[in-house]
Scaffold this motif. Structure first.
Motif, PDB file in Angstrom:
ATOM      1  N   LEU A 223       0.828  -1.203   0.000  1.00  0.00           N
ATOM      2  CA  LEU A 223       0.000   0.000   0.000  1.00  0.00           C
ATOM      3  C   LEU A 223       0.868   1.261   0.000  1.00  0.00           C
ATOM      4  O   LEU A 223       0.526   2.269  -0.630  1.00  0.00           O
ATOM      5  N   ALA A 224       1.989   1.199   0.716  1.00  0.00           N
ATOM      6  CA  ALA A 224       2.914   2.337   0.728  1.00  0.00           C
ATOM      7  C   ALA A 224       3.502   2.557  -0.667  1.00  0.00           C
ATOM      8  O   ALA A 224       3.681   3.701  -1.106  1.00  0.00           O
ATOM      9  N   LEU A 225       3.771   1.468  -1.360  1.00  0.00           N
ATOM     10  CA  LEU A 225       4.301   1.571  -2.727  1.00  0.00           C
ATOM     11  C   LEU A 225       3.255   2.163  -3.663  1.00  0.00           C
ATOM     12  O   LEU A 225       3.569   2.977  -4.539  1.00  0.00           O
ATOM     13  N   LEU A 226       2.003   1.747  -3.486  1.00  0.00           N
ATOM     14  CA  LEU A 226       0.917   2.315  -4.288  1.00  0.00           C
ATOM     15  C   LEU A 226       0.825   3.825  -4.077  1.00  0.00           C
ATOM     16  O   LEU A 226       0.645   4.587  -5.029  1.00  0.00           O
TER      17      LEU A 226
ATOM     18  N   LEU B 200      12.667   8.889 -10.384  1.00  0.00           N
ATOM     19  CA  LEU B 200      12.951   8.139  -9.159  1.00  0.00           C
ATOM     20  C   LEU B 200      12.073   6.891  -9.075  1.00  0.00           C
ATOM     21  O   LEU B 200      12.542   5.811  -8.709  1.00  0.00           O
ATOM     22  N   LEU B 201      10.813   7.036  -9.409  1.00  0.00           N
ATOM     23  CA  LEU B 201       9.896   5.897  -9.385  1.00  0.00           C
ATOM     24  C   LEU B 201      10.351   4.818 -10.371  1.00  0.00           C
ATOM     25  O   LEU B 201      10.296   3.627 -10.063  1.00  0.00           O
ATOM     26  N   ARG B 202      10.782   5.237 -11.538  1.00  0.00           N
ATOM     27  CA  ARG B 202      11.253   4.255 -12.530  1.00  0.00           C
ATOM     28  C   ARG B 202      12.499   3.540 -12.040  1.00  0.00           C
ATOM     29  O   ARG B 202      12.659   2.334 -12.248  1.00  0.00           O
ATOM     30  N   LYS B 203      13.371   4.277 -11.382  1.00  0.00           N
ATOM     31  CA  LYS B 203      14.653   3.717 -10.940  1.00  0.00           C
ATOM     32  C   LYS B 203      14.506   2.778  -9.762  1.00  0.00           C
ATOM     33  O   LYS B 203      15.160   1.725  -9.705  1.00  0.00           O
TER      34      LYS B 203
ATOM     35  N   ARG C 279       1.411  11.848 -14.745  1.00  0.00           N
ATOM     36  CA  ARG C 279       2.233  10.889 -14.007  1.00  0.00           C
ATOM     37  C   ARG C 279       1.990   9.469 -14.517  1.00  0.00           C
ATOM     38  O   ARG C 279       2.936   8.718 -14.760  1.00  0.00           O
ATOM     39  N   ARG C 280       0.726   9.103 -14.680  1.00  0.00           N
ATOM     40  CA  ARG C 280       0.404   7.754 -15.155  1.00  0.00           C
ATOM     41  C   ARG C 280       0.975   7.516 -16.537  1.00  0.00           C
ATOM     42  O   ARG C 280       1.529   6.453 -16.823  1.00  0.00           O
ATOM     43  N   SER C 281       0.867   8.502 -17.416  1.00  0.00           N
ATOM     44  CA  SER C 281       1.381   8.364 -18.781  1.00  0.00           C
ATOM     45  C   SER C 281       2.890   8.129 -18.773  1.00  0.00           C
ATOM     46  O   SER C 281       3.405   7.300 -19.528  1.00  0.00           O
ATOM     47  N   GLU C 282       3.601   8.843 -17.904  1.00  0.00           N
ATOM     48  CA  GLU C 282       5.060   8.688 -17.827  1.00  0.00           C
ATOM     49  C   GLU C 282       5.443   7.313 -17.281  1.00  0.00           C
ATOM     50  O   GLU C 282       6.385   6.685 -17.761  1.00  0.00           O
ATOM     51  N   LEU C 283       4.704   6.851 -16.276  1.00  0.00           N
ATOM     52  CA  LEU C 283       4.987   5.525 -15.702  1.00  0.00           C
ATOM     53  C   LEU C 283       4.631   4.416 -16.691  1.00  0.00           C
ATOM     54  O   LEU C 283       5.372   3.438 -16.845  1.00  0.00           O
ATOM     55  N   LEU C 284       3.489   4.569 -17.350  1.00  0.00           N
ATOM     56  CA  LEU C 284       3.042   3.558 -18.310  1.00  0.00           C
ATOM     57  C   LEU C 284       3.998   3.455 -19.489  1.00  0.00           C
ATOM     58  O   LEU C 284       4.287   2.348 -19.966  1.00  0.00           O
ATOM     59  N   SER C 285       4.504   4.586 -19.956  1.00  0.00           N
ATOM     60  CA  SER C 285       5.424   4.569 -21.087  1.00  0.00           C
ATOM     61  C   SER C 285       6.713   3.818 -20.749  1.00  0.00           C
ATOM     62  O   SER C 285       7.361   3.243 -21.624  1.00  0.00           O
ATOM     63  N   ASP C 286       7.082   3.818 -19.479  1.00  0.00           N
ATOM     64  CA  ASP C 286       8.306   3.132 -19.062  1.00  0.00           C
ATOM     65  C   ASP C 286       8.129   1.625 -19.000  1.00  0.00           C
ATOM     66  O   ASP C 286       9.031   0.863 -19.342  1.00  0.00           O
ATOM     67  N   ILE C 287       6.942   1.187 -18.576  1.00  0.00           N
ATOM     68  CA  ILE C 287       6.747  -0.252 -18.333  1.00  0.00           C
ATOM     69  C   ILE C 287       5.976  -0.949 -19.451  1.00  0.00           C
ATOM     70  O   ILE C 287       5.970  -2.175 -19.549  1.00  0.00           O
ATOM     71  N   ARG C 288       5.323  -0.191 -20.328  1.00  0.00           N
ATOM     72  CA  ARG C 288       4.403  -0.771 -21.312  1.00  0.00           C
ATOM     73  C   ARG C 288       5.057  -1.855 -22.175  1.00  0.00           C
ATOM     74  O   ARG C 288       4.533  -2.976 -22.267  1.00  0.00           O
ATOM     75  N   ASP C 289       6.164  -1.552 -22.830  1.00  0.00           N
ATOM     76  CA  ASP C 289       6.759  -2.498 -23.789  1.00  0.00           C
ATOM     77  C   ASP C 289       7.162  -3.813 -23.128  1.00  0.00           C
ATOM     78  O   ASP C 289       6.919  -4.897 -23.675  1.00  0.00           O
ATOM     79  N   VAL C 290       7.773  -3.713 -21.947  1.00  0.00           N
ATOM     80  CA  VAL C 290       8.204  -4.930 -21.237  1.00  0.00           C
ATOM     81  C   VAL C 290       6.989  -5.741 -20.801  1.00  0.00           C
ATOM     82  O   VAL C 290       6.968  -6.971 -20.921  1.00  0.00           O
ATOM     83  N   LEU C 291       5.970  -5.062 -20.303  1.00  0.00           N
ATOM     84  CA  LEU C 291       4.767  -5.747 -19.833  1.00  0.00           C
ATOM     85  C   LEU C 291       4.011  -6.398 -20.986  1.00  0.00           C
ATOM     86  O   LEU C 291       3.538  -7.536 -20.869  1.00  0.00           O
TER      87      LEU C 291
END
Length: 280
Positions: A24-27, A38-41, A107-119
């Motif tokens: 929950l803290a991570l969420l 920082l979140l990506r790293k 924020r969501r768009s930036e996070l999604l763009s980082d993980i989308r291809d791998v996921l």
């Protein structure tokens, strides 16, 4: 974040991402931290390296689902959503300010763009196993609209595996192999994907494959209730509805349903009769 970056997933015990409270803290971090680098790293990097665990874990998968479908009540409890509610602090001038300045959508768009291809790549490679899992199927459904390969999804729909229980585990090695769309959990997953956005190409390709495998859709309807419900999902999809209705006969459907005894009712076929009757 730097302190627990190596503790999100552990080999000997559940990591923080798998903990009923720590996740929950991570969420919350994914929801309020403006510095997405920082979140990506420190969070997404570990998630991407441990997708095999994360997608199938009750708690860790929620980190993925929050990026894919934030605050979706299908996946998050009322207490989860309450915890994610934005907190506003009253400033000296009397105005109230949020803990974060960045728009949620940005924020969501930036996070999604980082993980989308791998996921997406992971889901394409593991679509069969994920479809049969009550936990991982949620991640697959939400990822399906993120440019997943149509051929990968269709091939998964017709893949064969030993029968699964409600949790999606394969305990009985001698269990009879079933096609995914004939499996209860598998069919539900495929039908959920059909109801998702941006899956018209998958619906069309799946319908074509069904017609290639059997001489007509009625053969799938009479096979079992799971495949009948799948045909119903295709009928309810705008891009395939007309084609499905042309291939079926309401008269033949009613005759088949009437011939089924009480013990062996095909509830999928019964639902199809109701749906077809709307167009009469």
């Amino acid at each position: 974040m730097k302190c627990f970056k190596d503790d999100l997933f552990k080999e000997s015990e559940p990591g923080l991402a798998q903990h009923p409270f720590a996740h929950l803290a991570l969420l919350k971090l994914l929801d309020v931290v403006d510095d997405t680098k920082l979140l990506r790293k420190f969070i997404l990097k570990s998630l991407k390296e441990n997708l095999k665990i994360a997608c199938f874990d009750r708690y860790a998968r929620k980190l993925l689902l929050h990026i894919l479908s934030p605050r979706n009540t299908k996946y998050f409890t009322p207490s989860d959503i309450e915890m994610l509610t934005k907190i506003h602090v009253e400033m000296e001038n009397g105005e109230k300010s949020s803990m974060s300045r960045k728009e949620d959508s940005v924020r969501r768009s930036e996070l999604l763009s980082d993980i989308r291809d791998v996921l997406v790549s992971f889901c394409e490679a593991n679509a069969d196993e994920m479809s049969r899992s009550r936990l991982a199927s949620d991640v697959l459904v939400e990822t399906a609209s993120q440019n997943m390969s149509v051929s990968s999804l269709v091939n998964a729909a017709f893949s064969r595996s030993s029968g699964s229980d409600n949790s999606g585990s394969h305990d009985d090695e001698d269990a009879e192999e079933t096609i995914l769309i004939c499996d209860r959990d598998g069919q539900r997953t495929v039908s959920r994907i059909l109801r998702s956005e941006n899956t018209d190409a998958f619906a069309t390709a799946l319908l074509n494959r069904l017609k290639e495998e059997k001489k007509n859709l009625m053969a799938w309807v009479t096979m079992q209730k799971e495949t009948a419900f799948l045909v119903l999902s295709l009928m309810q999809k705008e891009c395939t509805s007309t084609s499905v209705r042309k291939d079926l006969s309401l008269k033949e459907l009613k005759k088949y349903v009437a011939a089924c005894d009480e013990k062996n009712k095909n509830h999928g076929a019964i639902a199809l009769v109701r749906e077809m009757s709307k167009y009469e």
